[in-house]
Design a protein around this motif. Sequence first.
Motif, PDB file in Angstrom:
ATOM      1  N   THR A 168       0.556  -1.165   0.051  1.00  0.00           N
ATOM      2  CA  THR A 168      -0.008  -0.095   0.387  1.00  0.00           C
ATOM      3  C   THR A 168       0.681   1.550  -0.146  1.00  0.00           C
ATOM      4  OG1 THR A 168      -1.534  -1.371   1.210  1.00  0.00           O
ATOM      5  CG2 THR A 168      -1.966   0.899   1.476  1.00  0.00           C
TER       6      THR A 168
ATOM      7  N   GLY B 229       1.161   4.381  -3.226  1.00  0.00           N
ATOM      8  CA  GLY B 229       0.832   5.988  -2.552  1.00  0.00           C
ATOM      9  C   GLY B 229       1.883   6.143  -3.725  1.00  0.00           C
TER      10      GLY B 229
ATOM     11  N   GLU C  45       2.400   6.997  -6.408  1.00  0.00           N
ATOM     12  CA  GLU C  45       1.505   7.670  -7.375  1.00  0.00           C
ATOM     13  C   GLU C  45       1.615   8.983  -7.093  1.00  0.00           C
ATOM     14  OE1 GLU C  45      -2.613   6.748  -5.096  1.00  0.00           O
ATOM     15  OE2 GLU C  45      -2.755   5.341  -6.696  1.00  0.00           O
TER      16      GLU C  45
ATOM     17  N   ARG D  21       2.614  10.940  -4.461  1.00  0.00           N
ATOM     18  CA  ARG D  21       2.334  10.149  -3.010  1.00  0.00           C
ATOM     19  C   ARG D  21       3.759  10.677  -1.593  1.00  0.00           C
ATOM     20  NH1 ARG D  21      -3.545  10.169  -2.381  1.00  0.00           N
ATOM     21  NH2 ARG D  21      -4.164   8.784  -3.929  1.00  0.00           N
TER      22      ARG D  21
ATOM     23  N   VAL E 141      -4.742  12.441   1.104  1.00  0.00           N
ATOM     24  CA  VAL E 141      -4.861  11.882   1.110  1.00  0.00           C
ATOM     25  C   VAL E 141      -6.576  12.034   0.725  1.00  0.00           C
ATOM     26  CG1 VAL E 141      -3.572  10.250   2.429  1.00  0.00           C
ATOM     27  CG2 VAL E 141      -5.877  11.139   3.398  1.00  0.00           C
TER      28      VAL E 141
ATOM     29  N   SER F  97      -9.751   6.790  -1.711  1.00  0.00           N
ATOM     30  CA  SER F  97      -8.159   6.574  -0.959  1.00  0.00           C
ATOM     31  C   SER F  97      -8.723   6.303   0.141  1.00  0.00           C
ATOM     32  CB  SER F  97      -7.363   7.327  -1.157  1.00  0.00           C
ATOM     33  OG  SER F  97      -7.228   8.427   0.127  1.00  0.00           O
TER      34      SER F  97
ATOM     35  N   GLN G  88     -10.746   2.896  -0.368  1.00  0.00           N
ATOM     36  CA  GLN G  88     -10.021   1.415  -0.970  1.00  0.00           C
ATOM     37  C   GLN G  88      -9.058   0.050  -0.139  1.00  0.00           C
ATOM     38  OE1 GLN G  88      -7.907   3.771  -4.318  1.00  0.00           O
ATOM     39  NE2 GLN G  88     -10.773   4.663  -5.152  1.00  0.00           N
TER      40      GLN G  88
END
Length: 517
Positions: A254, A258, A261, A263, A279, A283, A286
């Motif tokens: 996870t 992130g 993406e 983050r 976030v 999100s 999910q």
Amino acid sequence: MFFRRFENNKANKSQQDEKQSALLSSNLNQNLQILRSLYEDCSDVVFRPFVIGGQVRAELIYMEGLSNVQEIDASVLIPLMKETQGDRRRFEEWLEETLPVSRVKGLRTFTDCIDHISIGNPVLLLEQESRGIALGLAQWEKRSVEEPTSESVVRGSREGFTESLGVNIALLRRRIRSPKLKTKSMKIGRYTQTEVMITYMEGIVDKTLVEEVMNRIQQIDIDGILDSAYIEEMIKDNPFSPFPQIMSTERPDTSVAGLLEGRVAILVDGSPFVLIAPVTLYSLLQASEDYYQHFILGSAIRWLRYLFVVLSLLLPSIYVAILSYHQEMVPTKLLISMAASRENVPFPALVEALIMEITFEALREAGVRLPKQVGAAVSIVGALVIGQAAIQAGLVSAPMVMVVALTGIASFTIPRYNFGASIRLLRFPMILFAGMLGLLGVMLGLLAIITHLCTLRSFGVPYLAPLAPMKGRDMKDVLVRAPWWMLNTRPHLTGEYNKYRQSPHQQPDPKHGGETE
């Protein structure tokens, strides 16, 4: 008396800070005197004097229980005490050629010495040398990598973060084998000096986001950081909001998702929970398993999850509102059955709902706090026994027990515990609004929650993005889980970003994929 004591404590603290920030001198006895005064009444700190080659006095300082004593004997004490070089060589050459230790570092100040001693690295001080040597021989007990209990999946990785920062970084590095994965370290806490690591993907993350995260963390001035929750509470945009604005996870996959993406992940030494920012609301709803199974099944489960989140928030309040003010909305036969079940109940629906919700939350908390061997049994048996006894005693009605039980089951479908706790907390004011104003109160409470969500930000990112404001390209991973060959672009979070995550035209085509000219 109080002010005099405060001034004395302040003076003692300033004197100790001056000692720590001072430079090491070439006088070994003076250095040892200062270190012994700093570690006064610390019986676990070992000062081991010895002589190098029968000529140079030296002292090894380490923390018992945090340092590898066997390696200290084999790699430091034995080689140095057997050193036969008579002339005094340069410090750097001696450091590189004599010590059979892979990680060594020169130290200039007492603060550097204390930092390394505290994490288990022995410090070597020599006569007539104004620098010390930190040896990378730390060793302490740590938990092995296990499956995270709070985020279990049917299909997916079984690895979870531990309390060791080095192990957690290694779990990320094993999945992202690129030098683009950057890490920045800092220490927070006056006494704990907890190491905090900020990780991000260079070329994907917005640099201003990294700077903002670092600035917020650097502004923290506190005695100690015992868990990542301390940092989460001190860097969020709206500290009074019940909704989580930073995701916490125990799963390396996870965290990697992130990072890819755009983050930022925040790792804290001593905590198995990694913080991910920014976030959005979606999100938090999910689960990692959504991306490990067929996209049609993942989309269906996601819609089911959205439905149960709404039920978890609104079902008890709607039941109270209809039963108290809008009986005409209930079919006649069902209304007669509900009236018969409530015939001996002395409380109104509002009080009945509050009693059952509070009892259910108490059972849930008891199940969490009790040992694992009896926790589940007590929570399940307690719910069955208390619910049945309450119905037979006439304290609550059977439909109310069903509503509360369905609401509890709905709350278990939320993948993030902190977000589920927020929904459970908001359920009580919604019940009160329903008991006072009926469905009008439910609508007013719902409008207040939606308005608050519209104003909420996570490091500048709208909490309801990409639905509000609308970003059509990012909707492919919100209402549904689009297949991987359609997820060509990353979500647009803040500022500049690396738009494309994969090449276009990735859809499988067996008819043409195997053709050759």
